[in-house]
Design a protein around this motif. Structure first.
Motif, short mmCIF file in Angstrom:
data_model
loop_
_atom_site.label_atom_id
_atom_site.label_comp_id
_atom_site.label_asym_id
_atom_site.label_seq_id
_atom_site.Cartn_x
_atom_site.Cartn_y
_atom_site.Cartn_z
N LEU A 330 -17.94 -26.26 -31.83
CA LEU A 330 -18.41 -26.44 -30.44
C LEU A 330 -17.24 -26.65 -29.48
O LEU A 330 -17.25 -26.15 -28.35
CB LEU A 330 -19.37 -27.64 -30.36
N ASP A 331 -16.24 -27.38 -29.94
CA ASP A 331 -15.06 -27.64 -29.10
C ASP A 331 -14.31 -26.33 -28.84
O ASP A 331 -13.85 -26.08 -27.71
CB ASP A 331 -14.17 -28.66 -29.82
N ALA A 332 -14.22 -25.47 -29.88
CA ALA A 332 -13.55 -24.18 -29.69
C ALA A 332 -14.34 -23.33 -28.69
O ALA A 332 -13.76 -22.69 -27.80
CB ALA A 332 -13.43 -23.45 -31.03
N LEU A 333 -15.66 -23.34 -28.82
CA LEU A 333 -16.48 -22.58 -27.86
C LEU A 333 -16.25 -23.12 -26.45
O LEU A 333 -16.04 -22.36 -25.50
CB LEU A 333 -17.97 -22.69 -28.22
N TYR A 334 -16.30 -24.42 -26.32
CA TYR A 334 -16.18 -25.06 -25.01
C TYR A 334 -14.82 -24.76 -24.36
O TYR A 334 -14.74 -24.37 -23.19
CB TYR A 334 -16.39 -26.57 -25.15
N ARG A 335 -13.75 -24.93 -25.13
CA ARG A 335 -12.41 -24.78 -24.55
C ARG A 335 -12.03 -23.33 -24.29
O ARG A 335 -11.33 -23.03 -23.34
CB ARG A 335 -11.35 -25.42 -25.45
N THR A 336 -12.52 -22.42 -25.16
CA THR A 336 -11.98 -21.05 -25.08
C THR A 336 -13.02 -19.96 -24.85
O THR A 336 -12.64 -18.82 -24.61
CB THR A 336 -11.20 -20.71 -26.37
N ARG A 337 -14.29 -20.23 -24.99
CA ARG A 337 -15.27 -19.13 -24.91
C ARG A 337 -16.39 -19.42 -23.90
O ARG A 337 -17.42 -18.75 -23.96
CB ARG A 337 -15.89 -18.88 -26.31
N CYS A 338 -16.22 -20.38 -23.02
CA CYS A 338 -17.27 -20.69 -22.05
C CYS A 338 -16.82 -20.35 -20.64
O CYS A 338 -15.66 -20.56 -20.29
CB CYS A 338 -17.64 -22.18 -22.10
N ASP A 339 -17.75 -19.87 -19.84
CA ASP A 339 -17.49 -19.59 -18.43
C ASP A 339 -18.43 -20.47 -17.61
O ASP A 339 -19.63 -20.24 -17.57
CB ASP A 339 -17.75 -18.10 -18.16
N PHE A 340 -17.85 -21.48 -16.98
CA PHE A 340 -18.68 -22.38 -16.16
C PHE A 340 -18.59 -22.02 -14.67
O PHE A 340 -19.12 -22.72 -13.82
CB PHE A 340 -18.25 -23.85 -16.36
N GLY A 341 -17.92 -20.91 -14.37
CA GLY A 341 -17.70 -20.52 -12.98
C GLY A 341 -18.84 -19.69 -12.42
O GLY A 341 -19.84 -19.39 -13.10
N PRO A 342 -18.68 -19.23 -11.16
CA PRO A 342 -19.75 -18.49 -10.46
C PRO A 342 -19.75 -16.99 -10.76
O PRO A 342 -20.64 -16.29 -10.32
CB PRO A 342 -19.41 -18.74 -8.99
N GLY A 343 -18.78 -16.49 -11.52
CA GLY A 343 -18.65 -15.04 -11.70
C GLY A 343 -19.56 -14.44 -12.75
O GLY A 343 -19.63 -13.22 -12.89
N CYS A 344 -20.23 -15.27 -13.53
CA CYS A 344 -21.08 -14.75 -14.61
C CYS A 344 -22.28 -15.67 -14.77
O CYS A 344 -22.13 -16.90 -14.78
CB CYS A 344 -20.27 -14.71 -15.92
#
Ligand code: GLY
Length: 386
Positions: A330-344
């Motif tokens: 989950l930490d790997a997903l959170y740090r490297t595979r998540c987009d929390f921005g407005p572009g997606c």
């Protein structure tokens, strides 16, 4: 790092970000049932009633329950009525699928557990209960008593799929456990357990890995062969399939208390943990070649959710091992595979439907669902959907 981490606080912080993003994403997509995002980052809509039944982008597409499920997760957390309203838009649209019938497969569990059944569990709504029971009866009707398995799909182009069962169904049978608990009629649970027993016997290999598809003779029930399915090849270990097995055997254990299901979940968990890289990134198949390095973040989230369920059902001395592994993913997903921005519109990136699919590293709405669900499992305070 995980020696000092407070998992509850950490999950709470990630969930804050998820809630912030889904506040606008849910408004923007209020009337859609999304599956994936396009080049502009906007969600598509699989709720188009003009599509023929059974088409991949139509209303009966198997992932169409997860947008509603995500809304119910948020509803539980925030108590904001708008999330229940958006979830019900999906639920009402999905209820039209019963008219099409032939486009409905074993995936009625994935479609109606996170929508109608979740609604009923959380609000007691009578018409949602009826939808859930209707779906459970369809699923029970797919049972083949000769082989003791639930048939996966209706006719597939160019294939005789009458004897095909797939590992994914380990989540769908949660609909049958629920139906027995709800009606006090043991038949649904008996079918679910017969199916789970067959999967233990016919899918799980000695090393704890599992096949995706097993083909039985539909008349005699004899196991004929396995198929590679969405993984790299025959005999490989499609990671999301390992996740469905781990998560699904835990679900069967939770509903029945049968020790063999817990032990099987452990075997699959240990296979997954032995193949985890230190970075915690999950490939599409644990036995794929090094290149191309296709990933599946969705499989990662499903495995993490299964590990957390396992951690909650073993003696204290064993719990940390499973929780640490889930945290690493989950930490790997959170740090490297998540987009929390407005572009997606989607959060979790780098998902792959299948190893040999035309498209890889896309978004998939059920990755967001299972990522959020795993975080709620880590934080606590969740009513389970499966
Ligand atoms: N149930 C099909 C999949 O996991 O892609």
């Amino acid at each position: 790092m995980s020696d000092t981490i407070n998992y509850t606080d950490w999950a709470g912080e990630v969930l804050d970000k998820i809630r912030t993003k889904l506040e606008w994403v849910s408004e923007k997509n209020r009337h859609r049932i999304p599956y994936t995002t396009d080049e502009s980052g906007s969600y598509d809509d699989r709720s188009d009633l003009t599509r023929r039944w059974g088409e991949a982008d139509g209303l009966d597409w198997w992932t169409n329950g997860f947008w509603g499920g995500l809304m119910w997760l948020l509803y539980q957390d925030t108590k904001e009525e708008k999330y229940a309203q958006i979830a019900r838009i999906s639920e009402e649209k999905l209820s039209c699928c019963f008219d099409g019938f032939y486009g409905l497969h074993h995936d009625v569990g994935f479609m109606f557990l996170p929508t109608a059944v979740y609604d009923y569990r959380l609000t007691g709504r009578e018409q949602s209960r009826r939808l859930g029971l209707h779906a459970a009866n369809l699923l029970a009707g797919r049972f083949n008593p000769a082989g003791g398995f639930i048939r996966a799909w209706n006719d597939l182009p160019g294939e005789d799929s009458r004897g095909w069962a797939i590992i994914d169904c380990m989540l769908n049978i949660a609909l049958l456990y629920w139906a027995s608990e709800e009606t006090k009629d043991p038949r649904f649970r008996q079918i679910a357990m017969r199916h789970a027993d067959t999967v233990m016997e016919a899918f799980v290999r000695p090393d704890g890995s599992v096949c995706h598809i097993v083909e039985f003779d539909p008349e005699t029930g004899e196991r004929l062969k396995s198929h590679g399915g969405q993984g790299f090849c025959h005999g490989s270990a499609w990671t999301r399939g390992q996740g469905w097995a781990l998560y699904g055997f835990m679900t069967s254990y939770r509903h029945t208390g049968r020790e063999e299901y817990l032990q099987t979940a452990k075997r699959v968990a240990h296979y997954c943990m032995a193949n985890l890289t230190p970075e915690g990134i999950i490939p599409v198949d644990f036995r794929q070649p090094k290149e191309p390095a296709w990933e599946d973040s969705c499989g990662a989230a499903v495995i993490a959710g299964g590990l957390l369920d396992l951690a909650a059902h073993v003696p204290e001395a064993e719990q940390d091992m499973y929780r640490r592994a889930a945290f690493r993913i989950l930490d790997a997903l959170y740090r490297t595979r998540c987009d929390f921005g407005p572009g997606c519109d989607a959060i979790v990136q780098n998902c792959s439907a299948a190893y040999h699919a035309d498209r890889h590293h896309m978004t998939m709405v059920y990755a967001d669902y299972f990522f959020a669900e795993a975080l709620y499992r880590l934080r606590g305070g969740l009513t389970d959907c499966f």
